[in-house]
Design a protein around this motif. Structure first.
Motif, PDB file in Angstrom:
ATOM      1  N   MET A   1      24.262  84.263 -14.313  1.00 19.64           N
ATOM      2  CA  MET A   1      25.142  83.383 -13.823  1.00 19.64           C
ATOM      3  C   MET A   1      24.490  81.888 -14.188  1.00 19.64           C
ATOM      4  N   THR A   2      24.957  81.069 -15.003  1.00 25.09           N
ATOM      5  CA  THR A   2      24.444  79.513 -14.715  1.00 25.09           C
ATOM      6  C   THR A   2      24.225  78.326 -13.389  1.00 25.09           C
ATOM      7  N   VAL A   3      22.933  78.535 -13.094  1.00 27.18           N
ATOM      8  CA  VAL A   3      23.188  77.914 -11.910  1.00 27.18           C
ATOM      9  C   VAL A   3      23.709  76.096 -11.844  1.00 27.18           C
ATOM     10  N   PRO A   4      23.951  75.353 -11.083  1.00 29.05           N
ATOM     11  CA  PRO A   4      25.128  74.095 -11.166  1.00 29.05           C
ATOM     12  C   PRO A   4      24.226  73.163 -11.285  1.00 29.05           C
ATOM     13  N   VAL A   5      24.141  71.850 -11.626  1.00 27.63           N
ATOM     14  CA  VAL A   5      23.278  70.847 -11.425  1.00 27.63           C
ATOM     15  C   VAL A   5      24.389  70.080 -11.985  1.00 27.63           C
ATOM     16  N   PHE A   6      23.722  69.384 -10.448  1.00 29.78           N
ATOM     17  CA  PHE A   6      24.154  67.666 -10.495  1.00 29.78           C
ATOM     18  C   PHE A   6      23.212  66.759 -10.343  1.00 29.78           C
ATOM     19  N   ARG A   7      23.855  65.651 -10.430  1.00 27.90           N
ATOM     20  CA  ARG A   7      22.513  64.619 -10.857  1.00 27.90           C
ATOM     21  C   ARG A   7      23.400  62.919  -9.726  1.00 27.90           C
ATOM     22  N   PHE A   8      22.287  62.415  -9.772  1.00 25.63           N
ATOM     23  CA  PHE A   8      22.665  61.207  -9.218  1.00 25.63           C
ATOM     24  C   PHE A   8      21.868  59.487 -10.120  1.00 25.63           C
ATOM     25  N   ALA A   9      22.842  58.865 -10.863  1.00 26.49           N
ATOM     26  CA  ALA A   9      21.770  57.721 -12.145  1.00 26.49           C
ATOM     27  C   ALA A   9      22.162  56.695 -11.501  1.00 26.49           C
ATOM     28  N   PRO A  10      21.364  56.313 -10.222  1.00 23.03           N
ATOM     29  CA  PRO A  10      21.949  54.436 -10.305  1.00 23.03           C
ATOM     30  C   PRO A  10      21.193  54.039 -11.350  1.00 23.03           C
ATOM     31  N   GLN A  32      24.895  71.751  -2.542  1.00 17.34           N
ATOM     32  CA  GLN A  32      23.884  72.403  -1.564  1.00 17.34           C
ATOM     33  C   GLN A  32      25.306  73.596  -1.771  1.00 17.34           C
ATOM     34  N   ASN A  33      26.935  73.130  -1.334  1.00 15.57           N
ATOM     35  CA  ASN A  33      27.460  74.378  -1.299  1.00 15.57           C
ATOM     36  C   ASN A  33      28.142  75.152  -2.377  1.00 15.57           C
ATOM     37  N   MET A  34      27.467  75.045  -3.697  1.00 16.78           N
ATOM     38  CA  MET A  34      27.058  76.210  -4.429  1.00 16.78           C
ATOM     39  C   MET A  34      25.913  75.936  -5.297  1.00 16.78           C
ATOM     40  N   GLY A  35      24.688  76.100  -3.854  1.00 19.04           N
ATOM     41  CA  GLY A  35      23.353  76.390  -4.463  1.00 19.04           C
ATOM     42  C   GLY A  35      22.858  76.344  -5.922  1.00 19.04           C
ATOM     43  N   GLY A  36      23.368  74.908  -5.809  1.00 15.78           N
ATOM     44  CA  GLY A  36      23.280  74.557  -7.417  1.00 15.78           C
ATOM     45  C   GLY A  36      21.900  73.791  -7.023  1.00 15.78           C
ATOM     46  N   ARG A  37      21.530  72.867  -8.140  1.00 15.35           N
ATOM     47  CA  ARG A  37      20.030  71.554  -8.383  1.00 15.35           C
ATOM     48  C   ARG A  37      20.398  69.998  -8.046  1.00 15.35           C
ATOM     49  N   MET A  38      19.951  69.624  -7.702  1.00 17.45           N
ATOM     50  CA  MET A  38      19.717  68.288  -7.279  1.00 17.45           C
ATOM     51  C   MET A  38      18.912  67.271  -8.337  1.00 17.45           C
ATOM     52  N   VAL A 204      24.066  58.380 -21.392  1.00 13.12           N
ATOM     53  CA  VAL A 204      24.539  58.793 -20.198  1.00 13.12           C
ATOM     54  C   VAL A 204      25.304  60.746 -20.949  1.00 13.12           C
ATOM     55  N   VAL A 205      25.565  60.675 -22.154  1.00  9.97           N
ATOM     56  CA  VAL A 205      26.142  61.491 -22.179  1.00  9.97           C
ATOM     57  C   VAL A 205      25.051  62.735 -22.804  1.00  9.97           C
ATOM     58  N   ILE A 206      23.511  61.853 -23.960  1.00  7.41           N
ATOM     59  CA  ILE A 206      22.882  62.520 -24.090  1.00  7.41           C
ATOM     60  C   ILE A 206      21.449  63.312 -22.638  1.00  7.41           C
ATOM     61  N   ASP A 207      21.831  61.687 -21.729  1.00  6.64           N
ATOM     62  CA  ASP A 207      21.127  62.574 -20.349  1.00  6.64           C
ATOM     63  C   ASP A 207      21.877  63.773 -19.853  1.00  6.64           C
ATOM     64  N   ASP A 208      23.265  63.980 -19.990  1.00  5.79           N
ATOM     65  CA  ASP A 208      23.265  64.495 -19.294  1.00  5.79           C
ATOM     66  C   ASP A 208      22.978  66.278 -19.707  1.00  5.79           C
ATOM     67  N   ALA A 209      23.456  66.249 -21.498  1.00  5.62           N
ATOM     68  CA  ALA A 209      22.897  66.995 -22.134  1.00  5.62           C
ATOM     69  C   ALA A 209      21.646  68.152 -22.179  1.00  5.62           C
ATOM     70  N   LEU A 210      21.304  67.057 -22.167  1.00  5.01           N
ATOM     71  CA  LEU A 210      19.027  67.264 -21.978  1.00  5.01           C
ATOM     72  C   LEU A 210      18.602  67.614 -20.498  1.00  5.01           C
ATOM     73  N   GLN A 211      19.342  67.082 -19.897  1.00  4.43           N
ATOM     74  CA  GLN A 211      19.008  67.602 -18.230  1.00  4.43           C
ATOM     75  C   GLN A 211      20.003  68.576 -18.386  1.00  4.43           C
ATOM     76  N   GLY A 212      20.697  69.370 -19.069  1.00  3.07           N
ATOM     77  CA  GLY A 212      21.309  70.703 -18.571  1.00  3.07           C
ATOM     78  C   GLY A 212      22.900  70.098 -17.155  1.00  3.07           C
ATOM     79  N   ILE A 213      23.380  68.889 -17.163  1.00  2.00           N
ATOM     80  CA  ILE A 213      23.771  68.666 -16.118  1.00  2.00           C
ATOM     81  C   ILE A 213      25.213  69.300 -16.578  1.00  2.00           C
ATOM     82  N   THR A 214      25.853  70.607 -15.160  1.00  2.00           N
ATOM     83  CA  THR A 214      27.037  71.458 -15.021  1.00  2.00           C
ATOM     84  C   THR A 214      27.938  70.173 -14.601  1.00  2.00           C
ATOM     85  N   HIS A 215      28.002  69.462 -13.235  1.00  3.49           N
ATOM     86  CA  HIS A 215      29.006  69.055 -12.720  1.00  3.49           C
ATOM     87  C   HIS A 215      28.510  67.224 -12.438  1.00  3.49           C
TER      88      HIS A 215
END
Length: 285
Positions: A1-10, A32-38, A204-215
């Motif tokens: 099962m894929t672990v959700p990956v979130f990011r904040f990118a200021p 946190q609610n989805m048991g994902g990474r930040m 932003v497109v390249i970084d989200d892909a390389l970092q495995g961002i799911t959400h």
């Protein structure tokens, strides 16, 4: 099962405000609610406006409001060669072209068209006149070699032709639904500049892909930009993340907050003795 990956990118080009606090903490709550990474990413491609001092201040404010993230922090300024490779792919695919018109040149071309309803993008900027799409390779190279200022723009018509399909993204939140992407509403957007091999859209497109961002959780002000991102993802063969475009935190007059306004900055609020809990109350979390 894929672990959700979130990011904040200021972007560290000013002080964080209440809107940033809302977005950062909302990302953390959903993770946190989805048991994902930040994750935390600094979108600092503008090396004139983004400074180490502003980044340090930003990190301090984020820690103060209670944001926790995995190390290391990704800094876009450290990855220009990766963006150059992506740009080179688009050049090889003949989907971008060097655009030499200045702002005044754009205005002149629009006036020459005698069109009363010249198209504008969702941000209100006029479409770039398409006259340079057909410049010969020789003329392009001659002008670039002699130092004419230019930006790399996406040939939107050709990119849509290559894509060849209706692009969608999935918006999640109270209810998940599909959104039809409309990159054509942006015209020939800037993909990179002469002195910087990227733009917000490309990095932003390249970084989200390389970092495995799911959400991707970000403000509604970027809702329409997602259409451009979906097109680039398709051209690069990137699996798109899910998106949630949240409400914006507005001032008392109903206007979007700005980094240039000190009264709503987290730094100013801290100096006035506002607590973290009061910040959460102010932003409705």
């Amino acid at each position: 099962m894929t672990v959700p990956v979130f990011r904040f990118a200021p972007s560290p080009n000013g002080c964080l405000h209440l809107g940033h606090a809302y977005s950062a903490l909302l990302n953390q709550r959903m993770a946190q609610n989805m048991g994902g990474r930040m994750l935390l990413r600094m979108e600092d491609i503008d090396r004139e406006r983004c400074t180490p001092e502003l980044e340090h201040s930003m990190l301090d404010d984020l820690e103060w409001i209670g944001l926790n993230w995995e190390q290391p922090v990704r800094r876009q300024s450290e990855h220009f060669p990766i963006y150059q490779e992506a740009l080179d792919r688009l050049v090889k695919m003949e989907l971008v072209y060097p655009a030499f018109l200045s702002r005044s040149g754009i205005k002149r071309e629009i006036e020459r068209s005698n069109m009363d309803d010249w198209p504008r993008d969702p941000d209100g900027a006029p479409f770039y006149p398409p006259i340079e799409r057909l410049l010969s390779k020789r003329e392009q190279q001659t002008r670039m070699a002699r130092g004419d200022p230019y930006a790399w723009r996406l040939n939107m018509d050709r990119a849509l032709e290559v894509a060849g399909t209706q692009l969608i993204w999935h918006e999640f939140g109270s209810r998940e639904h599909k959104v039809n992407a409309r990159p054509q509403d942006w015209g020939d957007v800037i993909i990179a500049r002469r002195d910087m091999p990227t733009s917000y859209h490309l990095s932003v497109v390249i970084d989200d892909a390389l970092q495995g961002i799911t959400h991707v959780v970000r403000g509604k002000d970027l809702y329409h930009a997602t259409s451009v991102h979906r097109l680039l993802q398709h051209l690069f063969g990137i699996e798109p993340p899910l998106y949630h475009h949240h409400r914006l935190v507005l001032d008392n007059d109903g206007n979007k907050l700005s980094k240039s306004r000190r009264d709503t900055s987290l730094r100013s609020l801290r100096e006035r003795g506002i607590t973290r809990q009061e910040i959460c109350d102010l932003i409705g979390l």
